[in-house]
Design a protein around this motif. Structure first.
Motif, mmCIF file in Angstrom:
data_model
loop_
_atom_site.group_PDB
_atom_site.id
_atom_site.type_symbol
_atom_site.label_atom_id
_atom_site.label_comp_id
_atom_site.label_asym_id
_atom_site.label_seq_id
_atom_site.Cartn_x
_atom_site.Cartn_y
_atom_site.Cartn_z
ATOM 1 N N ALA A 297 0.851 -1.124 -0.180
ATOM 2 C CA ALA A 297 -0.031 -0.205 0.049
ATOM 3 C C ALA A 297 0.818 1.342 -0.087
ATOM 4 O O ALA A 297 1.872 1.553 0.664
ATOM 5 C CB ALA A 297 -1.138 -0.018 1.169
ATOM 6 N N GLN A 298 0.486 2.230 -0.711
ATOM 7 C CA GLN A 298 1.174 3.389 -1.071
ATOM 8 C C GLN A 298 0.388 4.544 -0.277
ATOM 9 O O GLN A 298 -0.678 4.705 -0.329
ATOM 10 C CB GLN A 298 1.646 3.693 -2.320
ATOM 11 C CG GLN A 298 2.266 2.730 -3.074
ATOM 12 C CD GLN A 298 3.667 2.956 -2.847
ATOM 13 O OE1 GLN A 298 4.264 3.824 -2.668
ATOM 14 N NE2 GLN A 298 4.238 1.775 -2.634
ATOM 15 N N SER A 299 1.160 5.534 0.395
ATOM 16 C CA SER A 299 0.405 6.779 0.981
ATOM 17 C C SER A 299 -0.305 7.723 -0.046
ATOM 18 O O SER A 299 0.276 7.738 -1.030
ATOM 19 C CB SER A 299 1.404 7.407 1.786
ATOM 20 O OG SER A 299 0.973 8.570 2.313
ATOM 21 N N GLY A 300 -1.542 7.696 0.203
ATOM 22 C CA GLY A 300 -2.347 8.686 -0.488
ATOM 23 C C GLY A 300 -2.881 7.876 -1.863
ATOM 24 O O GLY A 300 -3.730 8.539 -2.631
ATOM 25 N N CYS A 301 -2.643 6.582 -2.096
ATOM 26 C CA CYS A 301 -3.335 5.828 -3.243
ATOM 27 C C CYS A 301 -4.684 5.444 -3.156
ATOM 28 O O CYS A 301 -5.600 5.474 -4.004
ATOM 29 C CB CYS A 301 -2.348 4.601 -3.436
ATOM 30 S SG CYS A 301 -2.622 3.740 -5.060
ATOM 31 N N PHE A 302 -5.279 5.457 -1.648
ATOM 32 C CA PHE A 302 -6.523 5.049 -1.539
ATOM 33 C C PHE A 302 -7.669 5.884 -2.202
ATOM 34 O O PHE A 302 -8.384 5.511 -2.746
ATOM 35 C CB PHE A 302 -6.903 4.898 -0.243
ATOM 36 C CG PHE A 302 -8.274 4.346 -0.042
ATOM 37 C CD1 PHE A 302 -8.534 3.016 0.043
ATOM 38 C CD2 PHE A 302 -9.216 5.283 0.603
ATOM 39 C CE1 PHE A 302 -9.588 2.385 0.216
ATOM 40 C CE2 PHE A 302 -10.679 4.853 0.859
ATOM 41 C CZ PHE A 302 -10.659 3.432 0.759
ATOM 42 N N ALA A 303 -7.264 7.344 -2.470
ATOM 43 C CA ALA A 303 -8.046 8.115 -3.090
ATOM 44 C C ALA A 303 -8.185 7.989 -4.505
ATOM 45 O O ALA A 303 -9.026 8.247 -5.244
ATOM 46 C CB ALA A 303 -7.568 9.797 -2.719
ATOM 47 N N LYS A 304 -7.134 7.189 -5.237
ATOM 48 C CA LYS A 304 -7.290 6.937 -6.582
ATOM 49 C C LYS A 304 -7.534 5.774 -7.071
ATOM 50 O O LYS A 304 -8.065 5.363 -7.960
ATOM 51 C CB LYS A 304 -5.673 7.221 -7.081
ATOM 52 C CG LYS A 304 -5.292 8.857 -7.115
ATOM 53 C CD LYS A 304 -4.177 9.066 -7.786
ATOM 54 C CE LYS A 304 -2.820 8.321 -6.846
ATOM 55 N NZ LYS A 304 -1.529 8.934 -7.536
ATOM 56 N N MET A 305 -7.154 4.628 -6.176
ATOM 57 C CA MET A 305 -7.415 3.341 -6.056
ATOM 58 C C MET A 305 -8.053 2.770 -5.068
ATOM 59 O O MET A 305 -7.069 2.490 -3.938
ATOM 60 C CB MET A 305 -6.116 2.572 -6.603
ATOM 61 C CG MET A 305 -5.687 2.906 -7.932
ATOM 62 S SD MET A 305 -6.964 2.326 -9.247
ATOM 63 C CE MET A 305 -6.719 0.467 -9.238
ATOM 64 N N PRO A 306 -9.146 2.636 -4.760
ATOM 65 C CA PRO A 306 -9.816 2.738 -3.171
ATOM 66 C C PRO A 306 -9.872 1.239 -2.919
ATOM 67 O O PRO A 306 -10.795 0.333 -2.480
ATOM 68 C CB PRO A 306 -11.090 3.090 -3.393
ATOM 69 C CG PRO A 306 -11.551 2.874 -4.765
ATOM 70 C CD PRO A 306 -10.320 3.227 -5.464
ATOM 71 N N ILE A 307 -8.471 0.281 -2.802
ATOM 72 C CA ILE A 307 -8.107 -0.959 -2.296
ATOM 73 C C ILE A 307 -7.661 -0.748 -0.939
ATOM 74 O O ILE A 307 -6.891 0.001 -0.479
ATOM 75 C CB ILE A 307 -7.250 -1.649 -3.120
ATOM 76 C CG1 ILE A 307 -7.509 -1.499 -4.717
ATOM 77 C CG2 ILE A 307 -7.128 -2.899 -2.932
ATOM 78 C CD1 ILE A 307 -8.921 -2.009 -5.077
ATOM 79 N N ALA A 308 -8.159 -1.594 0.004
ATOM 80 C CA ALA A 308 -7.811 -1.735 1.505
ATOM 81 C C ALA A 308 -6.397 -1.929 1.431
ATOM 82 O O ALA A 308 -5.801 -2.577 0.683
ATOM 83 C CB ALA A 308 -8.623 -2.517 2.019
ATOM 84 N N LYS A 309 -5.761 -1.336 2.630
ATOM 85 C CA LYS A 309 -4.365 -1.809 2.589
ATOM 86 C C LYS A 309 -4.079 -3.157 2.503
ATOM 87 O O LYS A 309 -3.074 -3.546 1.864
ATOM 88 C CB LYS A 309 -3.779 -1.052 3.833
ATOM 89 C CG LYS A 309 -3.592 0.463 4.215
ATOM 90 C CD LYS A 309 -3.177 0.905 5.318
ATOM 91 C CE LYS A 309 -3.328 2.437 5.352
ATOM 92 N NZ LYS A 309 -2.786 2.961 6.476
ATOM 93 N N GLY A 310 -4.476 -4.058 3.114
ATOM 94 C CA GLY A 310 -4.338 -5.704 3.262
ATOM 95 C C GLY A 310 -4.663 -5.958 2.018
ATOM 96 O O GLY A 310 -4.181 -7.327 1.722
ATOM 97 N N ASP A 311 -5.490 -5.351 1.065
ATOM 98 C CA ASP A 311 -5.934 -6.154 -0.127
ATOM 99 C C ASP A 311 -5.015 -5.582 -1.297
ATOM 100 O O ASP A 311 -5.090 -6.134 -2.513
ATOM 101 C CB ASP A 311 -7.613 -5.654 -0.636
ATOM 102 C CG ASP A 311 -8.383 -6.596 0.122
ATOM 103 O OD1 ASP A 311 -7.974 -7.643 0.605
ATOM 104 O OD2 ASP A 311 -9.532 -5.893 0.611
#
Length: 292
Positions: free
Chosen positions: A198-212
């Motif tokens: 998981a990359q910092s700030g990527c959830f806003a662009k690719m909403p994949i949970a950290k563990g996934d």
């Protein structure tokens, strides 16, 4: 691969013998002053769906770009390209019409074909779209924490790749060989969509949970392994993009990434290669085949 829910599927070392074989295939066309007959097959990663400008010779349903890697290869080598790539294509669309007015892709091949390239397999069983949609939905519901998609789906996606996608890709490659027995056939792996962690700030662009994030990456690894295996068993060249596309995933900044993210990207079809990615795919394919 076209993700319809959003509305818009370093190279391996090349043996000296591979370059010699390609030279032998190219010689007949070059001896008569004719360009290398080249047919491009495959899905939206081959068609560069989402990249402008669109190819006016293609059905709008295919969303084929004139900046896809087949066009880049043809431009750099002078090959005579017949491009029948089409967004959303599955292996079944090699032998059957994908859309009304869009002929089966195998129809483009003939005894005179000397080069064939493709990406295919990512749309079979809806592997890519199902993975992205399921894991994005789970990620949003979990606020990006844990591994909800892996917890819910387990080995389902990988099992489908093993039992359904792999034999379908192998059969498609054999069908290509039967239609174009004298062609050099190359099938590309898919460039990384997600980073290894998981990359910092990527959830806003690719909403994949950290563990996934590693779970999604593993599914793509599984798919590329199946494609590589099918290539090896049918005498095709596998173009490995794993090392080359490392650090160019959808979480990276514009100008660095080769694949656009689900949100806040530049392509009108998300989670697909951009023009930079297509150019890089052309580079790796030409290197693997000894072209140029």
């Amino acid at each position: 691969m076209v993700i319809r829910a959003f509305r818009g599927g370093r190279v391996a070392a090349v043996a000296v013998a591979s370059g010699a074989a390609l030279a032998g295939l190219a010689a007949p066309a070059q001896a008569t002053g004719q360009p290398l007959p080249y047919v491009a097959l495959g899905d939206s990663y081959s068609a560069a769906s989402g990249v402008l400008p669109l190819d006016p010779s293609a059905s709008p349903l295919c969303a084929r770009s004139t900046k896809n890697y087949p066009h880049v290869i043809a431009e750099r080598t002078g090959a005579a390209l017949r491009d029948v790539t089409c967004g959303g294509a599955q292996t079944k669309d090699f032998a059957g019409a994908q859309y009304p007015g869009v002929a089966p892709q195998l129809d483009a091949l003939g005894a005179d074909t000397r080069l064939v390239t493709m990406t295919i397999g990512g749309n079979d069983n809806n592997t890519f779209i199902s993975t992205i949609l399921a894991c994005a939905a789970a990620g949003v519901l979990s606020a990006g924490q844990g591994s909800p998609c892996k917890d819910q789906n387990g080995t389902k996606f990988s099992d489908d790749i093993d039992t359904k996608t792999y034999p379908a890709v192998k059969a498609a490659l054999q069908a290509v060989r039967n239609k174009a027995p004298d062609a050099r056939v190359a099938i590309l792996g898919y460039p990384w969509i997600m980073p290894a962690t998981a990359q910092s700030g990527c959830f806003a662009k690719m909403p994949i949970a950290k563990g996934d994030v590693p779970y999604v990456r593993d599914i793509q690894t599984h798919l590329n392994t199946a494609v590589r295996r099918a290539a090896a068993e049918t005498g095709a060249t596998y173009v490995d993009l794993a090392q080359a596309s490392e650090g160019h995933d959808a979480c990276r900044a514009s100008g660095t990434r080769w694949v656009e993210p689900a949100l806040f990207g530049t392509n009108f079809v998300p989670v697909h290669p951009n023009a930079l990615g297509e150019s890089a795919m052309a580079d790796r394919t030409m290197s693997a085949l000894g072209l140029g």
